[in-house]
Design an enzyme around this catalytic site. Sequence first.
Site, PDB file in Angstrom:
ATOM      1  CG  HIS A 144      -5.700  -2.515   0.481  1.00 23.07           C
ATOM      2  ND1 HIS A 144      -5.008  -2.055  -0.617  1.00 23.07           N
ATOM      3  CD2 HIS A 144      -5.132  -1.909   1.566  1.00 23.07           C
ATOM      4  CE1 HIS A 144      -4.078  -1.207  -0.226  1.00 23.07           C
ATOM      5  NE2 HIS A 144      -4.123  -1.112   1.090  1.00 23.07           N
TER       6      HIS A 144
ATOM      7  CG  ASP B 261      -7.006  -3.020  -3.100  1.00 23.75           C
ATOM      8  OD1 ASP B 261      -7.622  -2.235  -2.360  1.00 23.75           O
ATOM      9  OD2 ASP B 261      -5.772  -3.153  -3.065  1.00 23.75           O
TER      10      ASP B 261
ATOM     11  CB  SER C 195      -0.963  -0.041   1.197  1.00 27.64           C
ATOM     12  OG  SER C 195      -1.995   0.898   1.054  1.00 27.64           O
TER      13      SER C 195
END
Length: 272
Positions: A252, A224, A95
């Site tokens: 995610h 995601d 991320s």
Amino acid sequence: MSTITVKDGTEIYYKDWGTGQPIVFHHGWPLSGDDWDTQMMFFLKQGYRVIAHDRRGHGRSGQSANGNDMDTYVADIAELTEALDLRDAIHIGHSTGGGEAIRYVARYGKDRVAKAVLISAVTPIMIKNDSNPEGVPLSVFDEIREGTGFSRAQYFYDFPIPFYGWNREGAKVQEGIKHNWWRQAMQGSVLAHYEGIKAFSESDFTEDLKSVTVPVLVLHGEDDQIVPFNQAPRAAKLLPNSKFISYPGFPHGMPATEAATINKDILEFIKS
């Protein structure tokens, strides 16, 4: 605790276990190095040296009033890798950590980095603007800012639901993972988390991606709900030497919920 003090006086906490080729883990917003526990144990047992830091303002690192921006995050990593004299390293980012990792490799990684892995990464850029019409509208990030800045305890308690895809039909909340997410998030600085939203949403990593010549593995879940899946093929295309794997239905937070699959694919890439 193991810490270094970087140039502006902020203490950066890190874990450093094992010997062998180093793997450096870069965590996502608003978490800490603890989010990599499963990967740290897995790769440690495979004979690697594993390092995970807490980004400034996150986890056990210092809560500085300044420097909550991507360039400073990356400069902190450069100081850490120099202090530990890490060479032939693999940098793995999830991320926000994906952006941090690729900018580190691009700016500071010469003669130090062997490969990189981007997982559910914010690269090349998240926010919707004239050059990124398919991006996420500013209003979404403003909502995250409002929740983070002014009702953080409840907002962070709810945030893992879409983060791990537990709002999908038939999904079951894994309470331990949810509470661990909240624990990590609440350990950090509300100011750093608030200002970090701009860092992960508006930083443009296009030129970083283009300039990285070492092999890079790009992994992204097709379900995601935090960083749109369309980010991943764009990032992979910009990289001169990339491999792209997508996962139908993965969320995610797949390094936690789908660790066995993710770890296997990363290990295969490292050894290839």
